[in-house]
Design an enzyme around this catalytic site. Sequence first.
Site, PDB file in Angstrom:
ATOM      1  N   ARG A 180      -0.307  35.259 -74.705  1.00 54.74           N
ATOM      2  CA  ARG A 180       0.570  35.484 -73.551  1.00 54.74           C
ATOM      3  C   ARG A 180       1.147  34.166 -73.075  1.00 54.74           C
ATOM      4  NH1 ARG A 180      -4.409  36.146 -70.293  1.00 54.74           N
ATOM      5  NH2 ARG A 180      -4.312  38.397 -70.555  1.00 54.74           N
ATOM      6  N   ASP A 253     -10.600  37.492 -59.917  1.00 58.79           N
ATOM      7  CA  ASP A 253     -10.418  36.702 -61.132  1.00 58.79           C
ATOM      8  C   ASP A 253      -9.176  37.159 -61.903  1.00 58.79           C
ATOM      9  OD1 ASP A 253     -12.342  38.979 -61.482  1.00 58.79           O
ATOM     10  OD2 ASP A 253     -12.000  38.559 -63.593  1.00 58.79           O
ATOM     11  N   ASN A 254      -8.515  38.223 -61.456  1.00 61.01           N
ATOM     12  CA  ASN A 254      -7.287  38.691 -62.089  1.00 61.01           C
ATOM     13  C   ASN A 254      -6.046  38.391 -61.259  1.00 61.01           C
ATOM     14  OD1 ASN A 254      -8.484  39.696 -64.385  1.00 61.01           O
ATOM     15  ND2 ASN A 254      -8.692  41.770 -63.608  1.00 61.01           N
TER      16      ASN A 254
END
Length: 452
Positions: A180, A253-254
């Site tokens: 990504r 954490d996202n």
Amino acid sequence: MPTDPQAYHPEARLLTLGDRFYDPVAAADFPETRLRFRNDRAAAQVGLASLDDGEWIAAFGRFDPLPGTLPQPLALRYHGHQFRSYNPDIGDGRGFTFAQLRDGRGRLMDLGTKGSGRTPWSRSGDGRLTLKGGVREILATEMLEALNVPTSRTLSIIETGEALERGDEPSPTRGAVMVRLNHSHVRIGTFQRLAYERDEESLRALVGYTLRNLYDEDSDDPVRLLDLVVGRTATLAARYMAAGFVHGVLNSDNINVTGESFDYGPWRFAPTWDPAFTAAYFDHQGLYAFGRQPEAIHWDVMQLAISLRQIAESDPLVEALDTFGDRYMAAVTEAILWRLGVVARDPTEDRALVQHVERALRTTGASIDRFYFDAFGGTLPDTYGKPWTEVRNALAPYAPRKDRSHPYWSGEPCSMLIDEVESIWSAIADRDDWSLLDAKVASIRAMGEALA
């Protein structure tokens, strides 16, 4: 390895943070590396579109170092709240950052992976990604980019020739490694880890790194950082809602500190404006339901504020955090006007229009995508009856920001509902037929051109 000298600008800014923030790792040695998707549009922005397929596979399937950037992959360390429970035992468990490049706008970009093998943070996981997960990530990122949601972009999917066992997919299932392109992989959870360990020196270093490298500000002020993150994440929440998107796992954490959506697991697009619609089958309480996403993201940013209290006074942090609601309301108004294809007029009128739209969508159960397709440019067709009178009247004085001359408007709205996602995957799983995916990506990009 050839790169575009005009567009290729390598960096290694992560190394300035030091080894308290990451662990050097090696990529898995895959039995096969079969190129399945390459995003040349995104690659061109960082000078990598000129790679031939062999060079592409060497870079993104074997992870040969790119010239001038990180000498080896780095698994980042972080903690996070997962469904509101704090977990200090996480980090990059099946991915790493292996390059940093400047894009055409001068932004520092990370090349990060998913499915690239085990790391010190893998726990009991195998460090792998299913091919289906990679295909779903392509569809999510392409659709969100077209709908003006700040998102990572899926740069590459390479099938690895592995058979993986998964509890939530028919197994064995095919393996893949994904790359990504993201503005940052610094997460709220990255700050939480340092606060948990009471490492004030590293907290200050991370604040300075983030402000200088990701916001282009010559500052070390934690309050300034929180204020910027509040603005970016409020915009992200607003654009999720305008897109009808449900991320599914909005753990701290996202959520990264540049307000870009990334890391797509059980995502869905809502067919109708149903605030209770959830994406994750394991979200039994609806914590991250469609209508609760702004609340969830605000809660995550609160965790950043709590972490920064170790190096800043509480009152200015609270003041910055308290602006989230107003900034979200302004951003969701802007986002829905954008999707309606009209030019803003007056803040009060604009907000009233958005409220009418949200109410009508919710009470009628109309298709989100169909409505925005039909209403683009500010004219609602006569087929929309009495429940839409307030929307029609509110829209009447608005000027279109773009006409409907693009060929996209002569067809049907481009949606991304779960049945189509499964059909696209079934063609690949059953017949190795990638034509439906290719056609869908093309139609999504056509929509993006029509909306842009």
